[in-house]
Design an enzyme around this catalytic site. Structure first.
Site, PDB file in Angstrom:
ATOM      1  N   HIS B 118       2.537 -18.274  -1.461  1.00  0.00           N
ATOM      2  CA  HIS B 118       3.962 -18.150  -1.173  1.00  0.00           C
ATOM      3  C   HIS B 118       4.281 -19.009   0.055  1.00  0.00           C
ATOM      4  CE1 HIS B 118       7.650 -16.100   0.212  1.00  0.00           C
ATOM      5  NE2 HIS B 118       7.734 -15.506  -0.963  1.00  0.00           N
ATOM      6  N   ASP B 195      -2.625 -12.692   2.838  1.00  0.00           N
ATOM      7  CA  ASP B 195      -1.248 -12.261   2.612  1.00  0.00           C
ATOM      8  C   ASP B 195      -1.311 -11.140   1.586  1.00  0.00           C
ATOM      9  OD1 ASP B 195       1.770 -13.890   1.266  1.00  0.00           O
ATOM     10  OD2 ASP B 195       1.357 -11.821   1.848  1.00  0.00           O
ATOM     11  N   GLN B 198       1.772  -8.665  -1.968  1.00  0.00           N
ATOM     12  CA  GLN B 198       1.771  -8.253  -3.374  1.00  0.00           C
ATOM     13  C   GLN B 198       0.727  -7.178  -3.669  1.00  0.00           C
ATOM     14  OE1 GLN B 198       3.984  -9.174  -5.699  1.00  0.00           O
ATOM     15  NE2 GLN B 198       5.029 -10.337  -4.111  1.00  0.00           N
ATOM     16  N   LYS B 221       8.306  -4.196  -0.037  1.00  0.00           N
ATOM     17  CA  LYS B 221       7.545  -4.279  -1.286  1.00  0.00           C
ATOM     18  C   LYS B 221       6.641  -3.049  -1.454  1.00  0.00           C
ATOM     19  CE  LYS B 221       7.219  -9.338  -1.017  1.00  0.00           C
ATOM     20  NZ  LYS B 221       8.437  -9.748  -1.704  1.00  0.00           N
ATOM     21  N   CYS B 361       9.457 -18.988  -4.476  1.00  0.00           N
ATOM     22  CA  CYS B 361       8.956 -19.434  -3.163  1.00  0.00           C
ATOM     23  C   CYS B 361       7.511 -19.904  -3.265  1.00  0.00           C
ATOM     24  CB  CYS B 361       9.054 -18.328  -2.115  1.00  0.00           C
ATOM     25  SG  CYS B 361      10.737 -17.805  -1.796  1.00  0.00           S
TER      26      CYS B 361
END
Lengths: 143, 403
Positions: B118, B195, B198, B221, B361
């Protein structure tokens, strides 16, 4: 109830706009990207005394963007950079609920259904962005 | 044991109020359960005050609530609360590391990112590299949307100081082989940032077991409020890092001539933090920790399989990402031949199906795959078969009308 976006008239124009109609040779070329959705329009111009004599495009984008680019092929004939700026304002204002564009850009009234979808206004306006950028490369940008 | 999705779903007021909505955009923002909304409202109506600096009872209550949220997040990640920094989101968390960790690096040192990531885990490193003269290299993506870890030998060298990659792709759902990344990183003495925006919503994590150094996640999220996220960093690394932002809270002593800084995590929490939002995030992870995650995982993967199998019957539909259910999240990207993702998403919206169309993104990944964008359906613990089937029916309609 929101109007149907993918009306036959818009889809017919979109299908025509899927073809690569770039010009070779051309006097000006510019590519505009929509950073939000990835749409990309490349506009080629042949100019006659600073006015658009012919416009071709290659559009990788949604149906609305393709239809708008194809509509621009006829609408942009004979205009200069000042008229392009005025037309951009007129189309933007129309999409926001204002009066229909006049003159050669009256054809953009086709996109009336898009008024109810603010997130899609940029799709219709992107080809006009590219047109203005192409005219700017020739030093004939309107203030 | 099968999951009682209806009972789970009923805990989400927005979903309960709109039975015709099929929300398949949780990878962008998850919906928020009543327990989180109540926690935020309760805080704002009974304990709202600024934290850490006041002595009145409301300030004590607010501080307790905020630090309690920190402890809850630490439990979800199996780490120490002192290593949890509240930020404005995962993007802010990664920017913090990109700014502060790289202060100790020298021109010519390298940071390795990836083609799969991303923009939030790419652009901060580009900015840092330009500022500090760092070399930026990228692990390529495979054609099926995974990290090409066979390329690690080519992108790592003795001057690599950090590998910053996704724990799971927001486009293809592919889950990274973290162990392999960590082994490669350690072989050259590099640190690892993941990251986790998700991955974190799909079950509690054991960050120490992963062997990594930094982890970023976002509240919105994770079934929590917007405007809050978390950076976890190994204590020794955070202790060595200079501040990212300056202001109140993060200081020890300020004079006109010089300022000394607080220890982490306060050092990285300048200004008034997102207090109610952190409380909401704490309530979210508390709620998540009480769920049956093996059942949820099985449910999510079953739905992912149902969607992927259904795509095969739709003319012109192509999966973008790994074909199987191994090492993946229920984040499914697809294309429809001859149709732009935005148009498909628009038609789905008219049927009450909320998906995302576009580049997500992840423009370098789109360039790699030679796509303008994809249609992305992202499932969560409250997704059900009706959501998937409505999505498939909408895709079939889009194929009829647009192609």
């Amino acid at each position: 109830m929101k109007p149907e976006l993918y009306q036959d008239a818009i889809m017919a124009r979109a299908r025509a706009g899927a073809a690569d109609s770039r010009l070779d040779p051309h006097d000006a070329r510019a590519t505009a990207d929509n950073p939000l959705c990835g749409d990309r329009v490349t506009i080629d111009l042949r100019l006659d005394a600073g006015r658009v004599a012919a416009l071709g495009h290659r559009t990788r984008g949604c149906a609305l963007c393709q239809a708008a680019a194809e509509t621009l092929r006829e609408a942009a004939r004979g205009i200069d950079s000042a008229a392009a700026a005025a037309a951009q304002d007129a189309v933007r204002g129309f999409l926001a609920g204002g009066a229909e564009p006049t003159g050669s850009f009256a054809a953009f009234a086709l996109f009336q259904p898009v008024r109810d979808y603010p997130s899609r206004h940029g799709c219709v306006l992107l080809p006009i962005d590219a047109l203005r950028q192409a005219l700017a490369t020739t030093g004939t940008m309107a203030p | 044991m099968s999951l009682d999705v209806a009972t789970l779903r009923a805990q989400f007021p927005l979903l309960a109020a709109d039975p015709g909505l099929h929300y398949l955009d949780s990878a962008a923002s998850a919906q928020v359960p009543r327990v989180v909304l109540d926690a935020v409202a309760r805080h704002e109506t009974t304990a709202r005050a600024n934290v850490h600096r006041g002595v009145h009872r409301l300030a004590e209550a607010a501080t307790a609530a905020y630090e309690g949220a920190r402890a809850r997040v630490a439990r979800y990640l199996n780490v120490a609360a002192s290593e949890i920094v509240f930020t404005g989101g995962a993007t802010a968390a990664i920017n913090l590391v990109a700014h502060s960790f790289t202060q100790a690096l020298s021109p010519g040192d390298a940071v390795v990112v990836s083609e799969l990531d991303h923009h939030s885990n790419l652009v901060p490193w580009q900015i840092a590299a330009e500022r500090s003269g760092l070399v930026l290299r990228a692990i390529p993506a495979t054609a099926d949307g995974r990290l090409d870890l066979d390329a690690l030998d080519r992108v790592l060298d003795a001057r690599t100081k950090l590998i910053a990659v996704t724990h799971a792709s927001n486009v293809t759902g592919a889950v990274t082989d973290v162990a392999r990344i960590v082994v490669a990183a350690r072989s050259v003495g590099a640190r690892v940032l993941l990251d986790g925006a998700q991955r974190a919503p799909h079950g509690p994590l054991d960050l120490p077991a992963l062997g990594i150094d930094f982890y970023a996640l976002s509240g919105h999220k994770l079934f929590g409020p917007n405007g809050v996220g978390v950076l976890w960093g190994r204590g020794d690394l955070l202790a060595a890092m200079p501040p990212f932002m300056g202001g109140g809270e993060m200081i020890r002593r300020v004079t006109l001539a010089k300022t000394t800084y607080a220890d982490p995590p306060a050092r990285f929490e300048a200004g008034t933090p997102p207090i109610a939002q952190a409380v909401g995030m704490g309530a979210a992870v508390d709620w998540l920790l009480g769920l049956d995650w093996p059942a949820i995982a099985a449910h999510e993967l079953a739905l992912a399989g149902r969607l992927m199998d259904g795509l095969a019957a739709i003319r012109g539909a192509r999966l973008v990402g790994p074909a199987g259910l191994q090492a993946r999240l229920p984040v499914i990207s697809m294309t429809l031949d001859g149709a732009h993702p935005h148009d498909v998403a628009q038609i789905l919206d008219a049927r009450g199906v909320a998906v995302r169309g576009g580049h997500h993104c992840a423009q370098p990944l789109m360039d790699r795959l030679d796509l303008a964008g994809t249609i992305r359906a992202s499932l969560a613990l409250y997704s059900d078969a009706g959501d998937v089937d409505s999505c498939l029916e909408g895709l079939a309609e889009a194929a009829r009308r647009l192609t």
